[in-house]
Design an enzyme around this catalytic site. Sequence first.
Site: not given
Ligand code: NDP
Ligand code: HSE
Length: 411
Positions: A124, A127, A129, A200, A298
């Site tokens: 969910e 796409v 957020g 998306k 976010g």
């Molecule tokens: P972040 O980079 O903030 O968080 C990812 C985390 O995963 C980091 O702490 C990273 O560690 C850790 N990580 C990466 N690779 C590994 C691994 N091999 N083993 C263990 N830990 C690992 O990303 P987001 O939280 O922003 O995004 C996460 C996912 O959600 C992505 O696919 C993004 O596209 C998606 N998403 C994000 C949104 C957003 O608003 N931010 C909204 C919707 C979807 P380290 O930093 O040390 O590499």
């Molecule tokens: N980087 C993405 C955006 C995160 O800005 O829409 C949410 O999927």
Amino acid sequence: MVKVAVLGHGTVGSGVVELLLKNKKSIESRAGQEIEVKYILDLRDFPDSPYQDKFIKDFNIILQDPEISIVAEVMGGLSPAFDYVRSLLESGKSVVTSNKELVAAKGAQLLKTANQHNVNFFFEASVGGGIPIIRPMHQCLAANEISEVAGILNGTTNFILTKMIEEQMPFDQALQLAQQLGYAERDPSADVEGHDACRKICILASLAFGKHVYPHTVHTEGISRLSLDDVAYADSFDGVIKLIGRARRLPGGKIVAAVYPAILSKHSQLANINDVFNGILIRGDATGDVVFYGRGAGKLPTASAVVADIIDITKANCTSKSLSWEDSSGDNVEDYKLSPSRFYLKLQGDPAEARKQIARCFGDAEYLARPGQPADELAFVTEEMTEHELDRRLEELQGVQLKSMIRVLDY
Ligand code: NDP
Ligand code: HSE
């Protein structure tokens, strides 16, 4: 009690853990049982975290722990996320993810694996957020034949465009702010160049039309080539520029899909969606247009969608085999240039000669004006035509230089 593991403790992952604790009581009553985070996997150390006892670095501990029945993959990227998710599903654990790159590239395969092993693969949060969109499409709109899906699918670029248009903030500063707020992808070029919106629209189109749509088959343009001059011309046309992802089903069953900046009338529903908000329009044969609106990125909005998937799996305690689509070889996507639209064009050249050329190639063009417009710059909007026709007419233009082309869409 259901025990879960969270892979990744970044923006989304930390939000998932926080939300599961913050709303523990109401979540428990909705899920029908307590949900506890047993492990958090991350590469980094978090010495000040209150969840010290939960951090691990070895994925195999999660894979091999029979107590773990649901895993949230919120690390992002394809590797190692794909291998981790596949092995979790194969070992009988359900997976929920916010990782649209993973779903867009491997969705058909992972849904099949989940079905074969009687577990769930839910996404969910991949796409929109915090906007509920996957489940409403899959369940509430199930009686419709969907003919089109379109919308503002990327929060970062919508935030940047809003800041540029409303506050004249430079592009780089707006992007930096979006990164600080946790909206942007790890590599923000995925946002700015349209790849995130492409992933998306691929997920939405796969769900809407029943066959996997792969990102490499979808024409994708981002916002990096837009200028404030284009914004001013759009404004004089009573329009605004938005990054739009769209997919339409053609009568023969193939689809046309693309991601690009487009000029929308200021009176359209999508035109008034600003900042990090997303808006997604679904056109059903029974419902007509349905528009979903909310925060597209976010920490907590996205965590809300991830946690809802966890609750759904806990509550249902069964496999949702209906959430799936066929794989494809990529031949289900038709040439995007067959889609007709009007086009905004900005040209540079001798003004008298350029007007003659425009009249010869485009007939009665609708000219636009902006404050500070140089004498040798002309901007106009064409009549409706396909992009193949536009290409043919542009080839006939002589002695003028094309500076910008933006589609004008009617949503
Ligand atoms: P972040 O980079 O903030 O968080 C990812 C985390 O995963 C980091 O702490 C990273 O560690 C850790 N990580 C990466 N690779 C590994 C691994 N091999 N083993 C263990 N830990 C690992 O990303 P987001 O939280 O922003 O995004 C996460 C996912 O959600 C992505 O696919 C993004 O596209 C998606 N998403 C994000 C949104 C957003 O608003 N931010 C909204 C919707 C979807 P380290 O930093 O040390 O590499
Ligand atoms: N980087 C993405 C955006 C995160 O800005 O829409 C949410 O999927």
